[in-house]
Design a protein around this motif. Structure first.
Motif, PDB file in Angstrom:
ATOM      1  N   ARG A   1       0.921  -1.507   0.181  1.00  0.00           N
ATOM      2  CA  ARG A   1       0.274   0.018   0.161  1.00  0.00           C
ATOM      3  C   ARG A   1       1.390   1.173  -0.166  1.00  0.00           C
ATOM      4  NH1 ARG A   1      -2.397  -0.237   5.025  1.00  0.00           N
ATOM      5  NH2 ARG A   1      -3.409  -2.463   3.980  1.00  0.00           N
ATOM      6  N   MET A   2       2.083   1.579   0.808  1.00  0.00           N
ATOM      7  CA  MET A   2       2.295   2.538   0.697  1.00  0.00           C
ATOM      8  C   MET A   2       3.834   2.482   0.091  1.00  0.00           C
ATOM      9  SD  MET A   2       4.656   2.168   4.372  1.00  0.00           S
ATOM     10  CE  MET A   2       5.099   2.994   4.701  1.00  0.00           C
ATOM     11  N   LEU A   3       3.904   1.512  -1.184  1.00  0.00           N
ATOM     12  CA  LEU A   3       4.883   1.653  -2.740  1.00  0.00           C
ATOM     13  C   LEU A   3       3.397   1.780  -3.524  1.00  0.00           C
ATOM     14  CD1 LEU A   3       6.963  -0.469  -1.619  1.00  0.00           C
ATOM     15  CD2 LEU A   3       7.463   1.632  -1.085  1.00  0.00           C
ATOM     16  N   GLY A   4       2.040   1.544  -2.842  1.00  0.00           N
ATOM     17  CA  GLY A   4       1.741   1.860  -4.494  1.00  0.00           C
ATOM     18  C   GLY A   4       1.712   1.052  -5.790  1.00  0.00           C
ATOM     19  N   LEU A   5       1.738  -0.796  -4.840  1.00  0.00           N
ATOM     20  CA  LEU A   5       2.512  -2.047  -5.872  1.00  0.00           C
ATOM     21  C   LEU A   5       0.780  -3.042  -5.567  1.00  0.00           C
ATOM     22  CD1 LEU A   5       5.527  -3.590  -4.958  1.00  0.00           C
ATOM     23  CD2 LEU A   5       4.661  -1.655  -6.438  1.00  0.00           C
ATOM     24  N   PRO A   6       0.698  -3.665  -6.774  1.00  0.00           N
ATOM     25  CA  PRO A   6      -0.681  -4.218  -7.168  1.00  0.00           C
ATOM     26  C   PRO A   6      -0.861  -5.083  -6.624  1.00  0.00           C
ATOM     27  CG  PRO A   6       0.852  -4.289  -9.162  1.00  0.00           C
ATOM     28  CD  PRO A   6       1.035  -3.221  -8.136  1.00  0.00           C
ATOM     29  N   VAL A   7      -1.799  -5.792  -5.815  1.00  0.00           N
ATOM     30  CA  VAL A   7      -1.812  -6.803  -5.189  1.00  0.00           C
ATOM     31  C   VAL A   7      -2.812  -7.904  -5.496  1.00  0.00           C
ATOM     32  CG1 VAL A   7      -1.482  -8.225  -2.690  1.00  0.00           C
ATOM     33  CG2 VAL A   7      -0.811  -6.195  -2.751  1.00  0.00           C
ATOM     34  N   ILE A   8      -2.353  -9.144  -5.847  1.00  0.00           N
ATOM     35  CA  ILE A   8      -3.043 -10.170  -6.548  1.00  0.00           C
ATOM     36  C   ILE A   8      -3.371 -11.144  -5.457  1.00  0.00           C
ATOM     37  CG2 ILE A   8      -3.749 -12.070  -7.891  1.00  0.00           C
ATOM     38  CD1 ILE A   8      -1.244 -10.841  -9.786  1.00  0.00           C
ATOM     39  N   MET A   9      -5.101 -10.802  -4.419  1.00  0.00           N
ATOM     40  CA  MET A   9      -5.198 -11.561  -3.191  1.00  0.00           C
ATOM     41  C   MET A   9      -5.759 -12.435  -3.339  1.00  0.00           C
ATOM     42  SD  MET A   9      -4.112 -11.347   0.143  1.00  0.00           S
ATOM     43  CE  MET A   9      -4.197  -9.466  -0.086  1.00  0.00           C
ATOM     44  N   ILE A  10      -5.595 -13.717  -3.156  1.00  0.00           N
ATOM     45  CA  ILE A  10      -6.676 -14.806  -3.207  1.00  0.00           C
ATOM     46  C   ILE A  10      -6.998 -15.005  -2.633  1.00  0.00           C
ATOM     47  CG2 ILE A  10      -5.917 -17.536  -3.804  1.00  0.00           C
ATOM     48  CD1 ILE A  10      -3.537 -17.005  -4.757  1.00  0.00           C
ATOM     49  N   SER A  11      -8.357 -15.244  -2.950  1.00  0.00           N
ATOM     50  CA  SER A  11      -9.585 -15.426  -1.610  1.00  0.00           C
ATOM     51  C   SER A  11      -9.181 -16.896  -0.933  1.00  0.00           C
ATOM     52  CB  SER A  11     -10.570 -15.754  -1.844  1.00  0.00           C
ATOM     53  OG  SER A  11     -10.974 -14.039  -2.717  1.00  0.00           O
ATOM     54  N   ARG A  12      -9.781 -16.552  -0.039  1.00  0.00           N
ATOM     55  CA  ARG A  12     -10.048 -17.715   1.105  1.00  0.00           C
ATOM     56  C   ARG A  12     -10.936 -19.098   0.288  1.00  0.00           C
ATOM     57  NH1 ARG A  12     -10.184 -16.868   7.286  1.00  0.00           N
ATOM     58  NH2 ARG A  12      -7.836 -15.539   7.286  1.00  0.00           N
ATOM     59  N   PRO A  13     -10.512 -20.944   0.838  1.00  0.00           N
ATOM     60  CA  PRO A  13     -10.881 -21.483  -0.001  1.00  0.00           C
ATOM     61  C   PRO A  13     -12.326 -21.822   0.349  1.00  0.00           C
ATOM     62  CG  PRO A  13      -9.419 -22.887   1.267  1.00  0.00           C
ATOM     63  CD  PRO A  13      -9.513 -21.196   0.933  1.00  0.00           C
ATOM     64  N   ARG A  14     -13.556 -22.027  -0.041  1.00  0.00           N
ATOM     65  CA  ARG A  14     -14.987 -22.998   0.703  1.00  0.00           C
ATOM     66  C   ARG A  14     -14.615 -23.720   2.148  1.00  0.00           C
ATOM     67  NH1 ARG A  14     -18.574 -19.759  -0.368  1.00  0.00           N
ATOM     68  NH2 ARG A  14     -18.898 -17.957  -2.737  1.00  0.00           N
ATOM     69  N   LEU A  15     -15.078 -23.618   2.810  1.00  0.00           N
ATOM     70  CA  LEU A  15     -14.739 -24.709   3.805  1.00  0.00           C
ATOM     71  C   LEU A  15     -16.243 -25.365   4.301  1.00  0.00           C
ATOM     72  CD1 LEU A  15     -11.750 -23.916   6.024  1.00  0.00           C
ATOM     73  CD2 LEU A  15     -11.975 -25.515   3.820  1.00  0.00           C
ATOM     74  N   PRO A  16     -16.223 -26.454   4.910  1.00  0.00           N
ATOM     75  CA  PRO A  16     -17.574 -26.872   5.079  1.00  0.00           C
ATOM     76  C   PRO A  16     -17.815 -25.709   6.896  1.00  0.00           C
ATOM     77  CG  PRO A  16     -16.450 -28.690   4.768  1.00  0.00           C
ATOM     78  CD  PRO A  16     -15.796 -27.281   5.021  1.00  0.00           C
ATOM     79  N   GLU A  17     -19.017 -25.795   6.594  1.00  0.00           N
ATOM     80  CA  GLU A  17     -20.060 -24.990   8.367  1.00  0.00           C
ATOM     81  C   GLU A  17     -18.926 -25.775   9.027  1.00  0.00           C
ATOM     82  OE1 GLU A  17     -21.195 -21.935   8.637  1.00  0.00           O
ATOM     83  OE2 GLU A  17     -21.432 -21.664   6.723  1.00  0.00           O
ATOM     84  N   ARG A  18     -18.338 -24.909  10.188  1.00  0.00           N
ATOM     85  CA  ARG A  18     -18.462 -25.540  12.040  1.00  0.00           C
ATOM     86  C   ARG A  18     -18.341 -23.973  12.993  1.00  0.00           C
ATOM     87  NH1 ARG A  18     -12.417 -25.218   9.623  1.00  0.00           N
ATOM     88  NH2 ARG A  18     -12.353 -23.063   9.296  1.00  0.00           N
ATOM     89  N   PRO A  19     -17.988 -24.657  13.497  1.00  0.00           N
ATOM     90  CA  PRO A  19     -17.797 -23.600  14.679  1.00  0.00           C
ATOM     91  C   PRO A  19     -16.262 -23.274  14.951  1.00  0.00           C
ATOM     92  CG  PRO A  19     -19.023 -25.238  15.933  1.00  0.00           C
ATOM     93  CD  PRO A  19     -18.429 -25.827  14.511  1.00  0.00           C
ATOM     94  N   ARG A  20     -16.378 -22.195  14.381  1.00  0.00           N
ATOM     95  CA  ARG A  20     -14.995 -21.131  14.428  1.00  0.00           C
ATOM     96  C   ARG A  20     -15.614 -19.937  15.652  1.00  0.00           C
ATOM     97  NH1 ARG A  20     -15.735 -16.584  11.958  1.00  0.00           N
ATOM     98  NH2 ARG A  20     -13.261 -16.136  12.834  1.00  0.00           N
ATOM     99  N   VAL A  21     -13.510 -19.786  16.033  1.00  0.00           N
ATOM    100  CA  VAL A  21     -13.817 -18.303  17.089  1.00  0.00           C
ATOM    101  C   VAL A  21     -11.713 -17.719  16.517  1.00  0.00           C
ATOM    102  CG1 VAL A  21     -14.936 -18.927  19.195  1.00  0.00           C
ATOM    103  CG2 VAL A  21     -12.096 -19.875  18.888  1.00  0.00           C
ATOM    104  N   GLU A  22     -11.922 -16.311  16.932  1.00  0.00           N
ATOM    105  CA  GLU A  22     -10.970 -15.880  16.109  1.00  0.00           C
ATOM    106  C   GLU A  22      -9.652 -15.378  17.580  1.00  0.00           C
ATOM    107  OE1 GLU A  22     -11.671 -12.273  14.521  1.00  0.00           O
ATOM    108  OE2 GLU A  22     -13.346 -13.006  12.885  1.00  0.00           O
TER     109      GLU A  22
END
Length: 248
Positions: free
Chosen positions: A210-231
């Protein structure tokens, strides 16, 4: 008796292992085995795969596992899917410790794509210098764009020839902003390809871009089955429900 299985991968998994050890909970920390010299843990550890859903289910039963914590990398989709199915088969509770993905800031220049193949296609045709921050198991498709000068960063030195010529950095994170800025500038990086792993340990390259103004090709996370999750580790400890976990 409680006996937990931590499927490790992210930095928070080590923090969780330390908390579980402090609480006196019987637990095993499992590594996928991609890193040759993983960090030491204060718990008994095992290294390597389980042999699919059936192998993981057998391990859970054989080792009298009562709780499973999926703290694998957000892109370790196969292991996460296996954990969901194995816990369903064995009737054991599962929770995912999953850090939040990075969110695009107003000054970010992101091209968001769904997978590695789309990331390869998103690179320009004209030769450029690109930093592939995606892990060694995902780099082979970029050989289709061999006109580019690639920089790679691995925890361990490559143990086999790479599919294309590249500048290889061997270093273990977490990485800091000043260091990432220096690396990108010194190597003349014009594009970054990254997986949306989230967390703080790998975020510095995104802030540097961001600071250098560079483009980022951002790969999204894969889809996963529903499961309880916390952070957070604290939420996992509360889920375990151990008296020492709750500060009693």
């Amino acid at each position: 008796m409680m006996r937990a299985l931590i499927l490790g991968g992210i930095a928070d998994a080590s923090l969780l292992a330390a908390e579980i050890a402090r609480a006196g909970i019987d637990a095993v920390y499992s590594y996928g085995g991609r890193t040759r010299a993983p960090a030491d843990q204060p718990l008994p550890t095992r290294v390597g795969g389980f042999g699919g859903v059936g192998g993981l289910a057998d391990y859970i039963k054989r080792e009298a596992i009562t709780h499973v914590i999926d703290a694998t990398h957000p892109f370790a989709a196969e292991m996460s899917r296996n954990a969901v199915e194995a816990c369903a088969q064995t009737g054991k509770p599962l929770i995912a410790l999953e850090r939040a993905p990075w969110a695009r800031a107003p000054d970010d220049s992101w091209i968001e794509v769904g997978d590695v193949a789309a990331a390869v296609a998103a690179l320009p045709e004209a030769p450029t210098r690109a930093f592939l921050a995606i892990g060694r198991q995902h780099i082979a498709p970029f050989a289709a764009r061999s006109q580019h000068a690639y920089t790679l960063r691995f925890v361990d030195p490559p143990d086999a020839p790479l599919p294309f010529a590249a500048d290889v950095i061997v270093s273990r994170g977490p990485f800091v902003l000043d260091g990432e800025l220096e690396m990108l500038r010194n190597r003349g990086i014009a594009w970054i390809v990254a997986r949306n792993s989230g967390g703080d340990g790998a975020r510095a390259k995104i802030d540097a871009a961001r600071m250098l103004g560079l483009p980022v090709i951002m790969i999204s996370r894969p889809r996963l089955p529903e499961r309880p999750r916390v952070e957070s580790v604290a939420d996992v400890m509360q889920w375990l429900g151990h008296r020492t976990c709750l500060g009693a």
